[in-house]
Design an enzyme around this catalytic site. Structure first.
Site, mmCIF file in Angstrom:
data_model
loop_
_atom_site.group_PDB
_atom_site.id
_atom_site.type_symbol
_atom_site.label_atom_id
_atom_site.label_comp_id
_atom_site.label_asym_id
_atom_site.label_seq_id
_atom_site.Cartn_x
_atom_site.Cartn_y
_atom_site.Cartn_z
ATOM 1 N N ASP B 76 0.894 -1.368 -0.009
ATOM 2 C CA ASP B 76 0.012 -0.194 -0.023
ATOM 3 C C ASP B 76 0.817 1.220 -0.023
ATOM 4 O O ASP B 76 1.398 1.576 1.092
ATOM 5 C CB ASP B 76 -0.968 0.076 1.340
ATOM 6 C CG ASP B 76 -1.924 1.195 1.202
ATOM 7 O OD1 ASP B 76 -1.859 1.877 0.142
ATOM 8 O OD2 ASP B 76 -2.759 1.190 1.952
ATOM 9 N N TRP B 101 5.379 -4.679 7.766
ATOM 10 C CA TRP B 101 4.135 -5.506 7.794
ATOM 11 C C TRP B 101 4.393 -6.669 6.721
ATOM 12 O O TRP B 101 5.172 -6.589 6.072
ATOM 13 C CB TRP B 101 3.019 -4.691 7.421
ATOM 14 C CG TRP B 101 2.444 -4.523 5.966
ATOM 15 C CD1 TRP B 101 1.716 -5.052 4.999
ATOM 16 C CD2 TRP B 101 3.103 -3.237 5.304
ATOM 17 N NE1 TRP B 101 1.542 -4.454 3.763
ATOM 18 C CE2 TRP B 101 2.419 -3.130 4.002
ATOM 19 C CE3 TRP B 101 3.962 -2.158 5.553
ATOM 20 C CZ2 TRP B 101 2.817 -2.496 3.009
ATOM 21 C CZ3 TRP B 101 4.287 -1.366 4.723
ATOM 22 C CH2 TRP B 101 3.621 -1.579 3.297
ATOM 23 N N ASP B 120 8.819 0.277 4.323
ATOM 24 C CA ASP B 120 8.645 1.515 3.888
ATOM 25 C C ASP B 120 9.986 2.066 3.683
ATOM 26 O O ASP B 120 10.933 1.992 4.582
ATOM 27 C CB ASP B 120 7.779 2.572 4.808
ATOM 28 C CG ASP B 120 6.201 2.073 4.623
ATOM 29 O OD1 ASP B 120 5.799 1.457 3.801
ATOM 30 O OD2 ASP B 120 5.403 2.625 5.529
ATOM 31 N N ASN B 148 -1.444 -2.387 6.533
ATOM 32 C CA ASN B 148 -0.741 -1.659 5.644
ATOM 33 C C ASN B 148 -0.981 -0.138 5.813
ATOM 34 O O ASN B 148 -0.569 0.531 4.788
ATOM 35 C CB ASN B 148 -0.584 -2.142 4.113
ATOM 36 C CG ASN B 148 -1.997 -2.236 3.476
ATOM 37 O OD1 ASN B 148 -2.786 -1.401 3.893
ATOM 38 N ND2 ASN B 148 -2.033 -3.027 2.114
ATOM 39 N N ASP B 149 -1.956 0.313 6.623
ATOM 40 C CA ASP B 149 -2.322 1.518 6.612
ATOM 41 C C ASP B 149 -1.259 2.207 7.708
ATOM 42 O O ASP B 149 -1.115 3.524 7.188
ATOM 43 C CB ASP B 149 -3.622 1.619 7.188
ATOM 44 C CG ASP B 149 -4.907 1.423 6.172
ATOM 45 O OD1 ASP B 149 -4.535 1.488 5.034
ATOM 46 O OD2 ASP B 149 -5.887 0.694 6.670
#
Lengths: 386, 174, 386, 174
Positions: B76, B101, B120, B148-149
């Site tokens: 995401d 994640w 990330d 994934n938020d």
């Protein structure tokens, strides 16, 4: 200048007879304008805060205040990076928890709660936090005023989960407590805050007059995290909260009781629809608290499609659990419906933001499209009532 | 730099191990087990999604600059492969997140399911290229290691999110 | 897990015979990936920095480094708010002058020059400025390294115009001087910097070893501000600069001489075209210094249209003043051409950014479209050679 | 607040007056004179542009939320009328710039040319609505008082540009 005016007049006469006919050449000139700052009109339940994540420029998110009757922007609150937000119970203050850097998006970073007067859209103060604030998806529960407006519960994620308690009058952090991995802050009673946990339970913590924890309890398990998890994007109800699950089960939570209680879940979908029609988006449900009308953005999709926006809005009577209506989104024009919110008055407006950054205003009772406002920022992912 | 990364990963793993029992946070290795319990649901839905994705390009499933790349099944954000990095390397001047994640993705080339860590890359503002949101097995934030938020740059010196990479950890369930 | 694998295999066999035929089920599993940080490849003249103003989120502007051969982004330099930028003569440092706030877009603001190593895209240092930095349209001359790389000239606008001199080695401001209302910083000789003035002249200031002014001179008047002003978006030439005017006159400036001299201006347009075809956009000219090829974004329009992008690129031999080619932009696909830049090698690429945020890569000699890269940020207003 | 605005405008005017002779900066009133010298060029080109603009809506020239509004002939930026303000008032929570650039616009309703001051509204990030760029009589930054590219929030306590208003000063050349 005189000659010049004659030339101009001649040109106008020759080229634009319609314009000159409409004009009153001998009328008095227009008076000078007065440069001023606009005041907000009297608040209306038909206003809506549209949260724009500005996903391609995430350090510059903002809340746009929009008037659903006049169809125009009223103003803007800058909200920094991955903010949390909470409206004070009296409606006069929007608290925004956010992250800033000393050098734009680098250098030293500072987590802070800023207070904006909702009547002037000016910042009136701030509280600096430890740099541990939750940077998660936009919901109204990353931050939460206590019901008596004395405290703000601010969630942390480092990735350990905890909560900080801010004394609103003193404008300082007065306490912190661990939340056992549970996230979000759903305030209830005078001084209780609940979080949602990986074990499918709610953790509820009560604080005293100084903001310190005096009690904590886990609820019973009210959903199955593996088989059918609920979205954290919950809607407030008269008695507590309403959650919806990936597969479309509605889990109401009663937070007026001494311990949270859970009315029997019910389904948005029938057996044939289950698993094929699903809620989805970034804010998939909205509830009109007094009318008991539940709006859900629904799409056709399978496992993993829970962030796909709705091709339809399904409308339910949350008391009888019956579906009242299905309203179709014009996908070719607007794209899918990613967020939904309903005004809480007797003539409700349903606000729907779409993946093409359009804000739709619908009649909340009939579904009639009243207005489509294009270009509501980059990524209008969440909608907040005033 | 590699030494620093190793240290970060080690620190993150230890951190997770220390906290797993108490607060139920499932980290790098916890998530592998969790992912396994989800497998019975996966073949049918994954097959369905793979077929739906095919019209976007025959080789998209093998193209790290495409959202349909097989390793991206639960990514995401912006694909680092479009931002100056690759599918598993961060762009110049950014720093990978030590915490991640986890997804479980099916590799059509060998028929196997693999565990994938989504890191990330942090320290510059949003890359803005190749926005991609896929959610196979993704869960809400209370199951953090499958979510994934959350901003997974949260624990970096600079928590500014730039883009995301996918890092193959190994065959799922082994 | 075993049973599970059998089920999966069965499903694959039933539903996807092609996939299983391509697969090698008994092959070794893929090895784990190695998480790393990408290194920039060896520099190429075919790289280009694309300045994205991010006009809807102006505090988050950036330079995107793009490879015109590989057609891919190489990385990003965050540039804050209304930046100036200058590349060091050795090409190793991109200096960015910008403005940051303590709270995103509010709170205390700080003007600063940040230095980024162009080989790693990491910031290596900064110099804090007085909060008077020019916040104007993006050009390569809001900030300028001295030719000997010892100083940086940083322009100020309060609205009074002045210049600060930064000692690069000491990383501090060492001098300031007023520029008599003249703007921009065009460096020449070892230690001279020229600015462009409202009276149509250049003001040239020379500084000593400490960065302090030791001489200033006004040039002759080289253009008419009222009748046909020149754009400040000039292109560097072998001997100095090239300016173009609203009506299409080319004003070369020779800065290698003791005082700036001005070769006879020449026209991009013939008598019939004059006033009807005009240069326009945010960076309307690019010059290949050694080949002497001048590229201009041209449109049809009248007075006040000077920011309209080009529907065509006109190509000139700047030595003979003859037009070599006219290349048409596919307006339906890309919109008008707002910025243009040419690589300085023997096989030049012409980069064109458009109003729809597309970056076009053309063969600089034939005009053949080699690649169209969509979504190069929000507002790619300026292009810089590496 | 009005008192404060008046003070700001007064201060700006004085500031301009002090500096006009030395560095040629033409401010609020200097620009009026400059604008006048441009008038011979204006009728023809303005007429041409007005006609070109007509297809966008018969009443656009009278609509402060439209880029075709007659007072916006030299505006560049987001229209405050779309951002919570009006054609001459800043949105709530923002502050007008005390310094401005100047345009001369033709009012089709009375056939007169008016001097217009374009003030920026400052203190919040880019509004983003109704981006509008018109350049009748606009000049490059070396003629600063006729330039709409400079950030006119430059002299505000908070120089963050939000949107722009148009303030009628009076009939041009009078």
């Amino acid at each position: 200048m005189r000659i010049d005016s004659f030339i101009r007049l001649a040109v106008i006469l020759l080229l634009a007879p319609v314009r000159i006919a409409l004009a009153a050449p001998m009328s008095a000139p227009l008076p000078p304008d007065h440069l001023s700052i606009a005041q907000l009109p009297a608040p209306s339940p038909h206003w809506i805060y549209v949260y724009d994540e500005a996903f391609n420029n995430e350090t510059d998110s903002r809340l746009n205040l929009y008037d659903g009757d006049a169809h125009r922007l009223l103003g803007q609150i800058d909200t920094g990076y991955y903010p949390g937000f909470s409206l004070s119970p009296d409606g006069h203050t929007m608290a925004v928890a956010t992250t800033y850097w000393s050098r734009g998006g680098h250098g030293q970073h500072t987590d802070v709660i800023e207070f904006t007067d909702t009547r002037s859209l000016s910042i009136t103060g701030e509280v600096v936090l430890a740099p541990t604030r939750t940077q998660g998806p936009p919901t109204f529960y990353n931050l939460s005023y206590s019901k008596d407006q004395r405290f703000i519960y601010s969630t942390n994620l480092t990735p350990a989960a905890s909560m900080s308690v801010i004394d609103v009058a003193k404008k300082q952090v007065v306490a912190d407590f661990d939340t056992d991995g549970c996230v979000q802050a759903y305030a209830s009673l005078e001084r209780r805050v609940s979080s949602i946990c990986e074990n499918g339970k709610l953790l509820s913590v009560t604080v005293d007059d100084t903001g310190h924890e005096i009690a904590r309890d886990f609820s019973e398990r009210f959903f199955d995290v593996d088989q059918d998890p609920v979205f954290i994007q919950a809607a407030p109800s008269t008695n507590g909260m309403v959650f919806v699950s990936f597969l479309g089960m509605v889990h109401a939570v009663d937070l007026k009781t001494a311990q949270p209680t859970f009315p029997t879940p019910w389904s948005l979908v029938n057996a044939a629809q289950r698993g094929h029609w699903r809620p989805g988006g970034t804010q998939m449900i909205a509830l009109h608290k007094t009318l008991g009308t539940l709006y859900v953005t629904m799409h056709q999709g399978g496992e993993g499609s829970h962030k796909v926006g709705g091709s339809q809005i399904w409308v339910f009577d949350a008391n009888t659990h019956r579906r009242i209506a299905r309203w179709t989104i014009d996908l070719a024009k607007y794209g899918t419906a990613i967020a939904v919110q309903v005004s809480q008055d007797e003539k409700p407006l349903l606000f729907v933001s779409t993946e093409t950054s359009t804000l739709l205003t619908l009649d909340g009772k009939t579904g009639r499209l009243l207005h489509a406002e294009a270009k509501m920022g980059q990524t209008p992912w969440y909608l907040i009532n005033p | 730099m590699q030494q620093r990364l190793d240290r970060l990963l080690e620190r993150a793993s230890r951190h997770v191990a220390q906290r797993t029992s108490r607060r139920g946070f499932l980290g790098l290795f916890g998530a592998a087990l969790t992912g396994a319990t989800l497998l019975p649901l996966l073949p049918v839905s994954r097959g369905g999604q793979a077929m739906a994705a095919e019209p976007t390009g025959a080789n998209a499933v093998d193209d790290p600059a495409s959202c349909d790349y097989w390793k991206y099944c639960a990514i995401d954000g912006f694909l680092c492969a479009c931002c100056g990095g690759t599918s598993s390397s961060c762009p110049p001047g950014t720093t990978p997140s030590p915490i991640t994640w986890i997804g479980t993705c099916h590799n059509p080339a060998d028929g196997r399911d693999y565990m994938v860590s989504y890191n990330d890359c942090c320290g510059k503002t949003s890359c803005g290229a190749c926005s991609c949101n896929r959610n196979e097995g993704e869960k809400p934030m209370y199951r953090l290691s499958l979510n994934n938020d959350a901003n997974w740059c949260m624990a970096n010196d600079n928590p500014n999110y730039h883009c995301s990479v996918s890092v193959l950890l190994g065959v799922a369930g082994q």
